[in-house]
Design a protein around this motif. Structure first.
Motif, PDB file in Angstrom:
ATOM      1  N   ALA A  49      75.599  49.690  53.521  1.00 38.19           N
ATOM      2  CA  ALA A  49      75.596  48.659  52.433  1.00 38.19           C
ATOM      3  C   ALA A  49      76.293  49.140  51.280  1.00 38.19           C
ATOM      4  N   CYS A  50      76.080  50.484  51.085  1.00 35.16           N
ATOM      5  CA  CYS A  50      76.419  51.303  49.976  1.00 35.16           C
ATOM      6  C   CYS A  50      78.207  51.385  50.073  1.00 35.16           C
ATOM      7  N   GLU A  51      78.437  51.423  51.427  1.00 39.39           N
ATOM      8  CA  GLU A  51      79.990  51.656  51.599  1.00 39.39           C
ATOM      9  C   GLU A  51      80.692  50.321  51.554  1.00 39.39           C
ATOM     10  N   LYS A  52      80.038  49.183  52.116  1.00 41.20           N
ATOM     11  CA  LYS A  52      80.776  48.147  52.030  1.00 41.20           C
ATOM     12  C   LYS A  52      80.570  47.512  50.386  1.00 41.20           C
ATOM     13  N   LEU A  53      79.825  47.980  49.601  1.00 42.54           N
ATOM     14  CA  LEU A  53      79.826  47.377  48.179  1.00 42.54           C
ATOM     15  C   LEU A  53      80.805  48.546  47.369  1.00 42.54           C
ATOM     16  N   GLY A  54      81.110  49.652  47.914  1.00 46.27           N
ATOM     17  CA  GLY A  54      81.746  50.531  47.249  1.00 46.27           C
ATOM     18  C   GLY A  54      81.078  51.204  46.258  1.00 46.27           C
TER      19      GLY A  54
ATOM     20  N   THR B  47      69.154  38.900  43.196  1.00 48.38           N
ATOM     21  CA  THR B  47      68.811  39.623  41.896  1.00 48.38           C
ATOM     22  C   THR B  47      67.674  40.241  42.453  1.00 48.38           C
ATOM     23  N   THR B  48      66.888  39.917  43.415  1.00 52.05           N
ATOM     24  CA  THR B  48      65.709  40.641  43.907  1.00 52.05           C
ATOM     25  C   THR B  48      65.522  40.470  45.260  1.00 52.05           C
ATOM     26  N   ALA B  49      64.842  41.297  46.100  1.00 46.73           N
ATOM     27  CA  ALA B  49      64.958  41.335  47.618  1.00 46.73           C
ATOM     28  C   ALA B  49      63.552  42.313  47.853  1.00 46.73           C
ATOM     29  N   VAL B  50      62.618  41.362  48.572  1.00 51.71           N
ATOM     30  CA  VAL B  50      61.492  41.725  48.766  1.00 51.71           C
ATOM     31  C   VAL B  50      61.214  42.016  50.354  1.00 51.71           C
ATOM     32  N   THR B  51      60.812  43.032  50.930  1.00 53.56           N
ATOM     33  CA  THR B  51      60.820  43.241  52.530  1.00 53.56           C
ATOM     34  C   THR B  51      59.368  42.205  52.890  1.00 53.56           C
ATOM     35  N   SER B  52      59.927  41.468  53.801  1.00 54.99           N
ATOM     36  CA  SER B  52      58.913  40.536  53.992  1.00 54.99           C
ATOM     37  C   SER B  52      58.686  40.570  55.473  1.00 54.99           C
TER      38      SER B  52
ATOM     39  N   ILE C  86      70.296  46.436  47.667  1.00 57.89           N
ATOM     40  CA  ILE C  86      71.631  46.811  48.069  1.00 57.89           C
ATOM     41  C   ILE C  86      71.832  46.432  49.539  1.00 57.89           C
ATOM     42  N   ILE C  87      71.032  46.614  50.353  1.00 67.58           N
ATOM     43  CA  ILE C  87      71.062  46.390  51.658  1.00 67.58           C
ATOM     44  C   ILE C  87      71.444  44.540  51.891  1.00 67.58           C
TER      45      ILE C  87
ATOM     46  N   ALA D 221      66.794  53.863  60.619  1.00 65.38           N
ATOM     47  CA  ALA D 221      67.278  52.754  60.455  1.00 65.38           C
ATOM     48  C   ALA D 221      67.634  52.092  59.316  1.00 65.38           C
ATOM     49  N   VAL D 222      66.694  52.142  58.253  1.00 62.27           N
ATOM     50  CA  VAL D 222      66.568  51.750  57.159  1.00 62.27           C
ATOM     51  C   VAL D 222      67.935  52.522  56.192  1.00 62.27           C
ATOM     52  N   VAL D 223      67.845  53.935  56.399  1.00 60.02           N
ATOM     53  CA  VAL D 223      68.586  54.740  55.605  1.00 60.02           C
ATOM     54  C   VAL D 223      70.164  54.444  56.129  1.00 60.02           C
ATOM     55  N   ARG D 224      70.272  54.070  57.404  1.00 63.91           N
ATOM     56  CA  ARG D 224      71.603  53.650  58.058  1.00 63.91           C
ATOM     57  C   ARG D 224      71.958  52.440  57.286  1.00 63.91           C
ATOM     58  N   LEU D 225      71.161  51.478  57.137  1.00 62.41           N
ATOM     59  CA  LEU D 225      71.411  50.197  56.729  1.00 62.41           C
ATOM     60  C   LEU D 225      71.988  50.492  54.936  1.00 62.41           C
ATOM     61  N   TYR D 226      71.034  51.135  54.404  1.00 63.59           N
ATOM     62  CA  TYR D 226      71.281  51.485  52.945  1.00 63.59           C
ATOM     63  C   TYR D 226      72.688  52.091  52.967  1.00 63.59           C
TER      64      TYR D 226
END
Length: 98
Positions: free
Chosen positions: A86-91, A39-44, A27-28, A78-83
């Motif tokens: 991102a949710c807000e931006k994606l609606g 389709t996938t996102a791995v924290t690197s 989502i981020i 910080a991760v929660v804020r980004l999440y």
């Protein structure tokens, strides 16, 4: 990229994100990383300035925190804020407690 985090802390953060929050990472990336079709996102990687994801098995996408972190304890918020951003931006509605 500077980091106030030890290599062990970075590994722990990455493992936690990848094991417990892969959907949140996606989502981020979709909402804030400029990759709405991912389709996938791995924290690197994680450092004082942002978080990096490997998207769809190859491309690296960096999302800034919006502030410089100085302590590991700041990462969760910080991760929660980004999440949430991102949710807000994606609606979409954020799920559960974050």
């Amino acid at each position: 990229m500077s980091t106030p985090f030890t290599p062990a802390a970075v590994q722990a953060i990455k493992s936690h994100m990848n094991d417990d929050h892969p959907d949140d990472a996606l989502i981020i990336v979709r909402g804030l990383g400029g990759r709405p079709e991912a389709t996938t996102a791995v924290t690197s990687d994680v450092d004082a300035e942002g978080i990096e994801f490997t998207v769809d098995g190859g491309e690296r996408v960096r999302v800034p925190w919006g502030e410089t972190l100085t302590q590991r304890s700041q990462v969760r918020m910080a991760v929660v804020r980004l999440y949430r951003d991102a949710c807000e931006k994606l609606g979409i509605s954020p799920r559960g407690q974050h």
